[in-house]
Design an enzyme around this catalytic site. Structure first.
Site, PDB file in Angstrom:
ATOM      1  N   LYS A   1       0.827  -1.210   0.000  1.00  0.00           N
ATOM      2  CA  LYS A   1       0.000   0.000   0.000  1.00  0.00           C
ATOM      3  C   LYS A   1       0.865   1.266   0.000  1.00  0.00           C
ATOM      4  O   LYS A   1       0.408   2.329  -0.425  1.00  0.00           O
ATOM      5  CB  LYS A   1      -1.006  -0.014   1.161  1.00  0.00           C
ATOM      6  CG  LYS A   1      -0.399   0.144   2.544  1.00  0.00           C
ATOM      7  CD  LYS A   1      -0.456   1.563   3.034  1.00  0.00           C
ATOM      8  CE  LYS A   1       0.270   1.788   4.340  1.00  0.00           C
ATOM      9  NZ  LYS A   1       1.535   1.135   4.592  1.00  0.00           N
TER      10      LYS A   1
ATOM     11  N   ARG B   1       4.649   9.604   5.009  1.00  0.00           N
ATOM     12  CA  ARG B   1       5.869   9.982   4.288  1.00  0.00           C
ATOM     13  C   ARG B   1       5.788   9.554   2.831  1.00  0.00           C
ATOM     14  O   ARG B   1       6.290  10.240   1.943  1.00  0.00           O
ATOM     15  CB  ARG B   1       7.075   9.329   4.953  1.00  0.00           C
ATOM     16  CG  ARG B   1       7.250   9.752   6.384  1.00  0.00           C
ATOM     17  CD  ARG B   1       8.515   9.194   6.973  1.00  0.00           C
ATOM     18  NE  ARG B   1       8.421   7.768   7.263  1.00  0.00           N
ATOM     19  CZ  ARG B   1       7.978   7.257   8.411  1.00  0.00           C
ATOM     20  NH1 ARG B   1       7.584   8.067   9.375  1.00  0.00           N
ATOM     21  NH2 ARG B   1       7.941   5.970   8.608  1.00  0.00           N
TER      22      ARG B   1
END
Lengths: 309, 309
Positions: A156, A220
């Site tokens: 993912k 991030r």
């Protein structure tokens, strides 16, 4: 809690605060803080929570009387395999549990209601992790599909980069929704070929984590994609974020796996090409629109795989 | 293009702009704009794009020489069924096609890259719709799972309300990710019991539309939930949005269906209770955290359904 060479564990122990990665939150005084190697006796339960690329480096310190829990979300680039394989090979007598889900660290620290999955082939070990981590704002399910949970959690991150790229280009929620749905299809197929279960990709560790990661400024991976979509270089994006974005390495593994397994993965391939600077992001999205299959056949026979009609 | 009694079709025809629902975008001059009933001859292809609650009202005007396309996303509250059943009963000689996906109208009008699914049991009709709607920034897949596409498109509006409630309460992406994953699980189970395919819920019309709707300020359903989470009443939320939020009605249908089919749907039930003012949103989320099953078993046997362990 064991830190690496670059971690100032003395400061963490003294201030009970990780100023570098989680400033503003007081850590518990119920655990010891030390550098790896300073404590030699096995713990009751070991949790590995380092970037996946350095899991092999901390493995010698993962001695545990009970389960070894992997909280890292990534794949092992040297073997293209899941991290549990690595840990099991080093500790064949321990049960290995993967702990995964939509668990953005800052939100966890803030006490925002959060759910996770503890996956292990041994139900007793999975239930033990569930009970140890139990908290009013943190609920843990159990699952026996450890491979699926690890693959969903790792892959993912690649799609989160894609979502960031789409947003960085100024596209909308329509584009991102399509990209994530088709991307989930690609990674679920990779997972199925490796023996994972489809329902894991539809669950907390799959869709749940993807939802959280692909729309969050706290992710991030999403931020790396956003910067790329806005025209920055990968080097600049990574430097400005200053932390590891797992999806960058995982994307290479994902495309290698897809090719090896015969899974068509145009979205992962496009993200990799953008990461490598081989294709302009806007052009990549246009090309994806051209390449998308004309028939929606998600996980059915080869006749309905993308590109065949 | 036919409008209802409340639509000023003369103004739309003159200015080629729908000032009420889509101001700022010039409509094509290639179609006629009239009020329903003013044009009596059948069209080549009819597209029904009204709120689902009034589909039965416009049905007499849906005469078509070709397919009848349903772009409305909702269920029929009088029968708890999909809209295609209603249309097929009225026009047994026409093929009915459901057109669905992450298609926020403003983004479509802006030319943002968008993907959809045209679903019909007749492949030729689905392909015709795909080709008619083809545009450089709008790509249409085909599928034969019309029921799945309709159910996924309708039921995701319920979950979008839930996502808005979570955000309105100030919870994070962790909470929303968990809520959407478990919610998708509930609605996929309802769909499977009604004969839909699982891959449809993982596709463009399922996960894709859910991603777009559950995070978008452009989604009316999300905004209704957001307002409720922020402490407003449903009446106030609906009035301030000024448009139909399909999910409010669909939520009642979803919970009725779940009960009838024996599917446990705690998230849909909680959203309905919040909509009805029967439970405080914050308390509902806490209760959901308590009620969540301890084992992640998404679409497997009854033994792993929520509440059984």
């Amino acid at each position: 809690m064991l830190g690496g060479e670059q971690d100032d564990m003395a400061s963490i122990a003294e201030h009970r605060e990780n100023l570098r990665y989680l400033p503003g939150f007081l850590l518990t005084k119920d655990v010891r803080y030390a550098r790896a190697g300073e404590i030699d006796d096995p713990c009751d339960m070991c949790v590995i929570a380092v970037p996946s690329g350095v899991v092999h480096e901390v493995l010698p310190y993962a001695k545990s009387k009970g389960p070894i829990v992997i909280a890292s979300k990534g794949l092992e680039p040297t073997t293209d395999g899941v991290l549990s394989d690595l840990v099991e090979a080093a500790y064949p007598d321990n049960h290995v549990v993967a702990l995964s889900g939509p668990n953005l660290a800052v939100e966890l620290a803030q006490g925002i209601p959060t759910v996770a999955v503890a996956a292990c082939t041994d139900e007793v070990s999975a239930a033990l992790v569930r009970d140890v981590f139990f908290a009013p704002t943190y609920r843990v399910y159990i699952s026996d599909d450890i491979k699926g949970v690890e693959l969903a959690g790792a892959l993912k991150n690649v799609l989160a980069i894609g979502a960031g790229i789409s947003d960085g280009l100024g596209f909308g929620d329509n584009t991102k929704g399509a990209l994530l749905a088709r991307g989930l299809n690609e990674v679920a197929r990779i997972g199925l070929k490796l023996g994972a279960r489809l329902d894991t990709f539809l669950g907390i560790a799959g869709v749940g984590d993807l939802f959280a990661t692909a729309s969050s400024k706290l992710s991030r991976n999403y931020r790396v994609g956003l910067a790329l979509g806005q025209g920055q270089t990968l080097q600049y994006a990574l430097t400005s974020i200053g932390q590891v974005a797992e999806g960058v390495t995982t994307c290479q593994v994902a495309t290698r796996l897809a090719r090896k397994l015969g899974v068509q993965a145009p979205i992962c391939e496009a993200i990799e090409a953008i990461l490598n600077g081989k294709v302009d992001p806007r052009r990549a999205v246009s090309e994806l629109m051209e390449r998308l299959p004309r028939r929606e056949g998600v996980l059915v026979g080869d006749a309905e795989l993308p590109g065949n009609n």
